[in-house]
Every structure is written in structure tokens, then in C-alpha cells.
Design a protein around this motif. Structure first.
Motif, PDB file in Angstrom:
ATOM      1  N   LYS A  30       0.824  -1.216   0.000  1.00  0.00           N
ATOM      2  CA  LYS A  30       0.000   0.000   0.000  1.00  0.00           C
ATOM      3  C   LYS A  30       0.856   1.263   0.000  1.00  0.00           C
ATOM      4  CE  LYS A  30      -3.394   2.440   2.870  1.00  0.00           C
ATOM      5  NZ  LYS A  30      -4.203   2.376   4.139  1.00  0.00           N
ATOM      6  N   HIS A  31       1.952   1.253   0.755  1.00  0.00           N
ATOM      7  CA  HIS A  31       2.738   2.468   0.944  1.00  0.00           C
ATOM      8  C   HIS A  31       3.873   2.651  -0.061  1.00  0.00           C
ATOM      9  CE1 HIS A  31       1.329   2.176   5.370  1.00  0.00           C
ATOM     10  NE2 HIS A  31       0.567   3.032   4.713  1.00  0.00           N
ATOM     11  N   THR A  32       4.217   1.584  -0.797  1.00  0.00           N
ATOM     12  CA  THR A  32       5.366   1.689  -1.708  1.00  0.00           C
ATOM     13  C   THR A  32       5.016   1.476  -3.175  1.00  0.00           C
ATOM     14  OG1 THR A  32       5.962  -0.671  -1.537  1.00  0.00           O
ATOM     15  CG2 THR A  32       6.882   0.833   0.125  1.00  0.00           C
ATOM     16  N   GLY A  33       4.003   0.661  -3.444  1.00  0.00           N
ATOM     17  CA  GLY A  33       3.653   0.390  -4.830  1.00  0.00           C
ATOM     18  C   GLY A  33       4.545  -0.627  -5.520  1.00  0.00           C
ATOM     19  N   TYR A  34       5.439  -1.279  -4.779  1.00  0.00           N
ATOM     20  CA  TYR A  34       6.295  -2.304  -5.392  1.00  0.00           C
ATOM     21  C   TYR A  34       5.450  -3.467  -5.897  1.00  0.00           C
ATOM     22  CZ  TYR A  34      10.728  -0.275  -3.794  1.00  0.00           C
ATOM     23  OH  TYR A  34      11.815   0.526  -3.601  1.00  0.00           O
ATOM     24  N   GLU A  35       5.963  -4.150  -6.919  1.00  0.00           N
ATOM     25  CA  GLU A  35       5.239  -5.271  -7.525  1.00  0.00           C
ATOM     26  C   GLU A  35       5.900  -6.612  -7.237  1.00  0.00           C
ATOM     27  OE1 GLU A  35       5.010  -4.205 -11.623  1.00  0.00           O
ATOM     28  OE2 GLU A  35       3.368  -2.799 -11.307  1.00  0.00           O
TER      29      GLU A  35
END
Length: 614
Positions: A300-305
Motif C-alpha cells: 500500500k505504501h510503496t507500490g512495489y510489484e
């Protein structure tokens, strides 16, 4: 004409290394903080932003209402030259504050070949390089991390070392410095208070001595504040330990550009070459519920995949199949994949592999370490060729076609037959692939084998061992290379012997190497961990100029009765245990996994630390 820092950005290769301002960067008013901490990573920005420890401590310190923590990274060669030429000091990413204005300057010690970077960063930041030349108004320079377990080569430059898990001790250290600042205490008084803090070693309060033959004799406390031995710190409740879910997200690609989810800390395997497996004992796991919560918050806070399930041996996590299933179910709609960066070939993780490949496949990494079963027994790597075939067969049949195998050259008792086994094991891996029907495997097999040079490390059973001399290392590398030349399905890479030799010197070195380090830095050694910057000729000159011999440190077998420069550090693991393991290695005997029963490594003497011992 002097340029300001922003004016230099258009002149360098990767300006995003220096801009700061990332998502989740914690920017506090510098002037309003009671105590300020510069967290320095002695390597480039993209390496620093891959380091989990930095994210943990950065978050912990900035959660303190009275403290401020900002990041400082080692500039690349182009920026270094421009900063020197234009008189621009090394500053933090968050507020562009020079190092000299911080109350505490802290370095993480991950790799011996970053040591010259520490001197460069101090000097560029306006901080006296030699600890003895710092006054009451100068920052307190501290360091921690795995290399702090032999702090002696850095003692002339570091005021205090933090040993072991840093979550608690870094707050306590910061509080003491803040207290001294508010009270107007002298620098010496501040260091005395730090020396009384459990897990903190202050080298100025100890005197080193040597025998006539140059071997280490003793390290003696010179002040009542200094304990005879310094015990490392332990985080016992790992499930409740701080985990960063909102770390700064870099604008440029980091080395590991993903969420690092630390599922457990420590290892029970007891590989005899592995320092981390000894100094991070005991094993402590996070619960599945906690990890799923941390993963969702991080996404939610970083957007990493991608999420990497991080630990020394992720496949040893006791609830791995359940964790992989629950994470995959929770994240599948977000198109977030899982990766297992440190699989063991003896751990058949069929369910987990099936879960992780539901979103995206990446290459699998295994570390057999040695090419023969005899040598794997010597190093206590309790894996077999059958284990490798079993795991790879499942992986290949489930859609993987890329495998990386890691080895070491120069392990104690190694023979040419052991080295030939590296190529044979690569052929075995390929055989597991081609044994499957064509419709059961993905086209395009890729097998990459890499071989590092063995480096003896403190607090391992091999701390008494010698590294092979340069000629022997080069001969062995050429031998293995020649065996791979006919192979079409596997590629072989090896590490630079010269870099590993300098690393070995500082890994097992004493306080006298501080002069060598300073001389190497004076000669121009910087960014030594990068092959295009490493200058072996300058290191040879530095040793010669200081009257020191590389072979004495890197290529000498130490007597088990010999005093060692790090004997004043208590990592929790007893020296007697390490010696027993060394003797068992020479006999080719293996030692069981700690989870199968306590091996009396020394942690049993520390109540409440190791649940296996209890």
C-alpha cells in the motif's frame, strides 16, 4: 567559482542518486530536533536503498519525537571529483546538511571493501578522519553491522561500535548522546557513558599489544568504564520488532528493487564458513499473521510489484507453504509476485514454488557452495546431489528454466577433484531439465554458476584458516573455467582474487591495519567494491609503505591457541564450540541442524535468548 550542490547534478551520470525527495522520505525540521543522526551507507545510493537494515533504523529513529535521522550515501566517482573541485561538502539527502553538523554520524559495516569509503565520506563531510582529533563540538562517529564483529582495523576512525541487533541499542545510544548534549558533557564523558552501554565497544579505552613475531597478544581495558568483553545485543521478540512498511522509494532502480519482507532472523544450519549464520543466532521467526499484515501495508505504501521473503535461509521458515499461499491469495489481484532469494537445495519446497509462480516466475538461486559431497561435509553444508536433482526437477516441471548456482573456491581441504565437481554439478542440473519430456519444460535453459574466493571470517569455525595464495587461487579458477568451456548449457563466472585477498586481510586483521587503510585512502583507493574502481597496485603499495605483509593476514593458518583480535567481542557463540567445529571439519564430520537438538554453541548460557537451548 564555487557551485552549489544542485548545479552539479546536471554534470553527473545519475543525478537521482543525490536528489532525495523520494516518496516516504522523512523530512523533519533540522533545527527543531534535539539530537540528529546521519545514517551513512558507505556505498552508492542504489546499493544503500537495497539495504533492509538502513530502512529499519531510519524508521526507528525518525519515530522518536525528539530525534531526526537523515541518509548519506557515498557519491560515485564523477560526483566525488566535482565536489572536491568545487568545495562542496558531503550532505544528507533530506535537508542537504553537511555531515559535520550532525550530533551522530553512523556507518553500517556490511563489507570490508567499503572501508576506504568511510574515510572519504568523513573527510568530504568535514569530520576529522582520525577519532583522536575530534573535539567536543564534533559528531560522535559510530558503526554497526556484521563487520563490527571485528572492529579493530577501523578503531582509529570510529568512536563507538554497536554489536548485534540494532533495534534497541541505536535508541539507547542516541539517548545517551542527546543527554550529554543537553548537559554539556565533554566528548570523553559521553564516550565513557557509551562504553557502559551493553553491546557498545569504545576502542579508545583499550590498548592493543603484539608478540615479537607480529601475532596479536592482547587487548586490555585502560579505563574502568570499559568491560573486558562486550556482549552483542539480541532482539528476542522478533514478531514484535520494528519492520519498515513505508521506507523511502527511490526514483531510480535500486540493486534490489522490491519489498524486503524479513520473515526470520538467524540460521540453525551451522555452515562453517558463514559468519552470518553464527553471529545472527538464534533463529527467530515472525508469525504468518504478522507477515501478511506487513506485506499488505508495504504494498500500500510503496507500490512495489514484488516481495522478497528475506532471511539467511528462507526455505527453513517453519510455515513457508502457508505463508506463500496466504500472501499469494492476498496479493494476486494486485499483481504482486513473491520471490525466494535464498533457497536451500535440501529443502523440497514444492508447495511454495507452486504458489510463488502463480503471479510471475524469476530465476531460482541455490548455493551448493562446493562441488563434491566430501567438501560439502567439511563445510557442514548438509545437502546432496540427490537433493538438488529433486528440487530442480520439480522447478523445471513447473515452468522455471533459469537457475543460478553459487560456489566457493579455496575452501579448507579443497582438492582439484572437488573443483571438478562444480562442472559436474552444473551438468547434473542440466540433466534434470533434459530428463523431462519436452512438453513438460519451458524452452531456453539457463544455468549460471558463480564462484567466490573463500575469505576466512571471525566467529566462524574457519576463522583459523588461511586463504589460498594468489597463484593457487588463479590456478584453481582457470581449472574450473576449462571444465566449463565444453558445456553449452552452463556459464561460469568467478571473483577477482586480488579483491578477495584485501578483503581477507581486513576481515581477520588487527588495529595496526588502520594505518594501511589510511595510506590506501591517501593513495586514492575509493569504491573498492566496484571492479572498475579497485586498484590492487595501490593496496600493495599501502601495505608496503606501512611495513605490513598481506600474506601475514590473508594466507597464514592461525594456531587455535593464538589470541585473536576480536576475542574481546562476545557474539554469544563460544570459541570452544567454533574450535570443535573446526576439528570436525578437518575430520570431514557433519554437525546436525540446531532444530534437531542443541549443539551447545554457547547461547545456552544466555537465559531467554535461544528457545532451542531452553
Amino acid at each position: 567559482m564555487a557551485y552549489d550542490f544542485e548545479a552539479l547534478l546536471s554534470l553527473v551520470e545519475k543525478p537521482a542518486r543525490y536528489t532525495g525527495g523520494e516518496t516516504n522520505a522523512n523530512v523533519k525540521p533540522f533545527s527543531q530536533a534535539q539530537v540528529t543522526f546521519a545514517f551513512c551507507f558507505p556505498d552508492t545510493y542504489e546499493v544503500a536503498m537495497s539495504h533492509l537494515g538502513m530502512k529499519i533504523l531510519y524508521g526507528i529513529l525518525n519515530d522518536l519525537p525528539y530525534a531526526l535521522c537523515e541518509r548519506v550515501c557515498m557519491p560515485w566517482v564523477d560526483m566525488l571529483a566535482l565536489m572536491r573541485e568545487n568545495g562542496v561538502p558531503l550532505c544528507s539527502l533530506e535537508s542537504r546538511t553537511p555531515l559535520r553538523r550532525f550530533d551522530i554520524v553512523g556507518f553500517t559495516l556490511q563489507y570490508e571493501m567499503s572501508y576506504t569509503n568511510i574515510l572519504e565520506m568523513l573527510d568530504l563531510g568535514g569530520v576529522a578522519v582520525w577519532a583522536e582529533r575530534r573535539g567536543d563540538d564534533d559528531p560522535v562517529v559510530v558503526a554497526g553491522g556484521p563487520c563490527a564483529f571485528n572492529p579493530e582495523p577501523l578503531c582509529p576512525f570510529i568512536d563507538a561500535f554497536m554489536l548485534g541487533d540494532g533495534e534497541d541499542v541505536i535508541v539507547e545510544l542516541t539517548d545517551i548522546v542527546n543527554e550529554c548534549k543537553q548537559q554539556g558533557a565533554s566528548r570523553v564523558e559521553c564516550l565513557r557513558r557509551l562504553a557502559g552501554l551493553p553491546g557498545v565497544y569504545v576502542p579508545r579505552f583499550y590498548q592493543d599489544a603484539y608478540h615479537q613475531d607480529g601475532t596479536f597478544k592482547s587487548l586490555t581495558p585502560t579505563d574502568a568504564c570499559a568491560p573486558g568483553r562486550v556482549l552483542r545485543r539480541f532482539v528476542t521478540d522478533f514478531d514484535a520488532a520494528y519492520a519498515p512498511t513505508s521506507p523511502p522509494v527511490p526514483y531510480m532502480q535500486a540493486v534490489f528493487d522490491r519489498i524486503m519482507l524479513e520473515i526470520m532472523r538467524g540460521c540453525t544450519r551451522g555452515c562453517r564458513f558463514c559468519q552470518a549464520g553464527m553471529i545472527y543466532r538464534p533463529v527467530r521467526e515472525r508469525s504468518v499473521d504478522t507477515l501478511v499484515r506487513l506485506a499488505l501495508e508495504s504494498v500500500k505504501h510503496t507500490g512495489y510489484e514484488e516481495i522478497s521473503l528475506s532471511s539467511l535461509s528462507s526455505s527453513d521458515y517453519s510455515c513457508l507453504p502457508e505463508l506463500a499461499r496466504r500472501l499469494t491469495d492476498a496479493l494476486k489481484d494486485k499483481r504482486v509476485s513473491l520471490s525466494l532469494p535464498s533457497l536451500r537445495v535440501d529443502k523440497f519446497v514444492q508447495d511454495t514454488l507452486t504458489q510463488t509462480q502463480r503471479v510471475k516466475k524469476s530465476s531460482l538461486t541455490f548455493a551448493p557452495e562446493a562441488g563434491s559431497q566430501r567438501l560439502r561435509d567439511v563445510i557442514n553444508k548438509n545437502v546432496t546431489e540427490e537433493d538438488l536433482v529433486k528440487t530442480l526437477t520439480h522447478a523445471f516441471s513447473n515452468g522455471w528454466n533459469a537457475v543460478k548456482l553459487y560456489f566457493m573456491i579455496g575452501l579448507p581441504t579443497e582438492t582439484d577433484e572437488d573443483l571438478a565437481g562444480i562442472a559436474r554439478l552444473a551438468q547434473t542440473a542440466a540433466g534434470a531439465y533434459y530428463a523431462l519430456p519436452k512438453d513438460k519444460r519451458v524452452k531456453g535453459l539457463r544455468i549460471t554458476c558463480s564462484a567466490a574466493v573463500f575469505v576466512p571470517k571471525p566467529f566462524t569455525p574457519f576463522q583459523w584458516c588461511a586463504q589460498d595464495d594468489p597463484q593457487t587461487v588463479q590456478r584453481k579458477q582457470k581449472l574450473v573455467r576449462s571444465l566449463f568451456d565444453p558445456l553449452k548449457t552452463a556459464h561460469f563466472h568467478y571473483h577477482d582474487f586480488a579483491l578477495s585477498r584485501v578483503e581477507a586481510c581486513f576481515a581477520v586483521g588487527d588495529r595496526r591495519l588502520g594505518r594501511v587503510l589510511y595510506r590506501a585512502w591517501e593513495l586514492g583507493c575509493r569504491l573498492d567494491g566496484w571492479s572498475d574502481c579497485f586498484r590492487y597496485d595501490l593496496w600493495e603499495k599501502a601495505f608496503a609503505d606501512c611495513g605490513m605483509d598481506m600474506s601475514f593476514y590473508a594466507n597464514r593458518v592461525r594456531d587455535p591457541e593464538e589470541a585473536l583480535p576480536w576475542d574481546h567481542i562476545d557474539a554469544g557463540v563460544d570459541k570452544a564450540f567454533l574450535r570443535r567445529e573446526y576439528e570436525r571439519a578437518l575430520q570431514g564430520k557433519t554437525t546436525r541442524d540446531c532444530r534437531q537438538g542443541c549443539n551447545a554453541c554457547g547461547l545456552q548460557k544466555l537465559k531467554g535468548v535461544c528457545r532451542i537451548c531452553e
